[in-house]
Design an enzyme around this catalytic site. Structure first.
Site, PDB file in Angstrom:
ATOM      1  N   MET A  25       0.845  -1.200   0.000  1.00  0.00           N
ATOM      2  CA  MET A  25       0.000   0.000   0.000  1.00  0.00           C
ATOM      3  C   MET A  25       0.883   1.254   0.000  1.00  0.00           C
ATOM      4  SD  MET A  25      -3.450  -0.854   2.070  1.00  0.00           S
ATOM      5  CE  MET A  25      -2.848  -0.559   3.696  1.00  0.00           C
ATOM      6  N   GLY A  26       2.144   1.104  -0.374  1.00  0.00           N
ATOM      7  CA  GLY A  26       3.027   2.269  -0.437  1.00  0.00           C
ATOM      8  C   GLY A  26       3.498   2.701   0.942  1.00  0.00           C
ATOM      9  N   ALA A  27       3.935   3.979   1.045  1.00  0.00           N
ATOM     10  CA  ALA A  27       4.596   4.483   2.265  1.00  0.00           C
ATOM     11  C   ALA A  27       5.703   3.492   2.629  1.00  0.00           C
ATOM     12  CB  ALA A  27       3.607   4.674   3.408  1.00  0.00           C
ATOM     13  N   HIS A  29       8.990   1.434   3.480  1.00  0.00           N
ATOM     14  CA  HIS A  29      10.091   1.597   4.429  1.00  0.00           C
ATOM     15  C   HIS A  29      11.073   0.454   4.217  1.00  0.00           C
ATOM     16  CE1 HIS A  29       7.922  -1.538   6.528  1.00  0.00           C
ATOM     17  NE2 HIS A  29       6.853  -0.758   6.597  1.00  0.00           N
ATOM     18  N   GLY A  31      11.470  -2.261   5.732  1.00  0.00           N
ATOM     19  CA  GLY A  31      10.850  -3.595   5.754  1.00  0.00           C
ATOM     20  C   GLY A  31      10.322  -3.978   4.371  1.00  0.00           C
ATOM     21  N   HIS A  32       9.669  -3.014   3.704  1.00  0.00           N
ATOM     22  CA  HIS A  32       9.200  -3.270   2.332  1.00  0.00           C
ATOM     23  C   HIS A  32      10.386  -3.517   1.405  1.00  0.00           C
ATOM     24  CE1 HIS A  32       5.546  -0.797   3.569  1.00  0.00           C
ATOM     25  NE2 HIS A  32       4.986  -1.871   3.060  1.00  0.00           N
ATOM     26  N   LYS A 148       4.673 -10.125   9.155  1.00  0.00           N
ATOM     27  CA  LYS A 148       4.138  -9.259  10.214  1.00  0.00           C
ATOM     28  C   LYS A 148       2.617  -9.342  10.199  1.00  0.00           C
ATOM     29  CE  LYS A 148       4.015  -4.675  10.202  1.00  0.00           C
ATOM     30  NZ  LYS A 148       2.620  -4.347  10.603  1.00  0.00           N
ATOM     31  N   ASP A 149       2.049  -9.425   8.991  1.00  0.00           N
ATOM     32  CA  ASP A 149       0.600  -9.616   8.848  1.00  0.00           C
ATOM     33  C   ASP A 149       0.354 -11.119   8.661  1.00  0.00           C
ATOM     34  OD1 ASP A 149      -0.439  -6.736   8.628  1.00  0.00           O
ATOM     35  OD2 ASP A 149       1.202  -6.759   7.202  1.00  0.00           O
ATOM     36  N   SER A 185       4.383   1.065   8.221  1.00  0.00           N
ATOM     37  CA  SER A 185       4.091   2.421   7.723  1.00  0.00           C
ATOM     38  C   SER A 185       3.382   3.233   8.799  1.00  0.00           C
ATOM     39  CB  SER A 185       3.210   2.350   6.480  1.00  0.00           C
ATOM     40  OG  SER A 185       3.811   1.522   5.524  1.00  0.00           O
TER      41      SER A 185
END
Ligand code: PAF
Length: 280
Positions: A25-27, A29, A31-32, A148-149, A185
């Site tokens: 979903m963007g934003a 960091h 981790g992404h 994490k999810d 995020s």
């Protein structure tokens, strides 16, 4: 890196290469970034790595942060390039939800009776709806999601299996700040004081995994007490131990389990989890 904004352009993108999708979903960091690099390694040099950025309205409930969810398009593009993305898919809401009769895709309710499910009614249906659309448009061979999810990962694996989708779902390890806070995020919503208390989520979860009491209740009580003591600004939404596959609550840790929590700090709802092995 090619940027695609229209669904039909991505649909017509046939390549014959292994296609790996990292939905976000963007934003973005760090981790992404690790998630995208994981995708790159799965695609290899010859494969095609697609990152999608779409803040999906149907997975936010009333009063949640859809409008205020951070949007950082320029920084996201630079991170995607640095992490080796071939194609960035950035559709608009109209593009993804244009059909008049959009029935959506329901999450398997067997997996949503615990953890975030009761707290966020409809959330996992929204996730399944958008991920199903992304899979239909992009037809990935592999898709990567963060652990994490964890419940989201389980729900998506189940959807792919129920709908016989020819895609392999891979879970990628949670990336943490030095003090243990899982990268998210939503961490940017935290005040300095809340940020100082937030690492207690992982500390409490680690306490659960290192405690070798067979009974979940005893481990949970110790963890709740720790959070109450060390994070007075946080409010626990849930702290549960579940079966890692079925997401059903476990009274005793006699099989591979997951301890997971959600704690609300002001406007920031933080989630985290840890895998635990059974007490033999
Ligand atoms: O984990 C997320 O960022 C989102 O839930 C996902 C999988 C991209 C669907 O919108």
């Amino acid at each position: 890196m090619t940027i695609i904004e229209h669904a039909e352009e991505i649909e017509h993108l046939s390549s014959g290469k292994t296609r790996v999708l990292v939905p976000t979903m963007g934003a973005l960091h760090h981790g992404h970034e690790r998630l995208i690099r994981h995708g790159r390694s799965l695609a290899g040099k010859a494969g095609q790595l697609i990152v999608s950025i779409f803040v999906n309205p149907t997975q936010f409930g009333p009063g949640e942060d859809f409008e205020t969810y951070p949007r950082t398009p320029a920084e996201d593009r630079s991170l995607c390039i640095a992490a080796g993305t071939d194609i960035l898919f950035q559709p608009t809401v109209e593009e993804m939800y244009s059909a008049e009769q959009d029935l959506g895709t329901n999450a398997d309710t067997k997996l949503t009776g615990t953890l975030c499910g009761p707290d966020r009614p409809g959330h996992f249906d929204g996730v399944c709806t958008v991920v199903n659309k992304l899979f239909s448009l992009i037809q990935p061979d592999i898709a990567v999601f963060g652990k994490k999810d964890y419940q989201q990962l389980a729900v998506i694996k189940q959807m792919a299996s129920n709908l016989k989708m020819p895609v392999k779902i891979i879970g990628s390890e949670t990336i943490r700040e030095k003090d243990g806070l899982a990268m998210s995020s939503r961490n940017r919503y935290l005040s300095a004081q809340q940020r100082a208390q937030a690492p207690v989520l992982y500390k409490a979860l680690k306490g659960i995994s290192e405690n070798n009491n067979l009974e979940s209740a005893a481990r949970i009580k110790a963890a709740r007490d720790m959070i109450a003591r060390e994070a007075p600004l946080g409010k626990i939404s849930y702290l549960q131990i579940v079966d890692r596959e079925t997401m059903q609550e476990l009274m005793e840790i006699d099989r591979p389990a997951l301890a997971a929590t959600a704690v609300q700090f002001g406007t920031a709802r933080l989630i985290d989890n840890i895998e635990i092995d059974p007490v033999i």
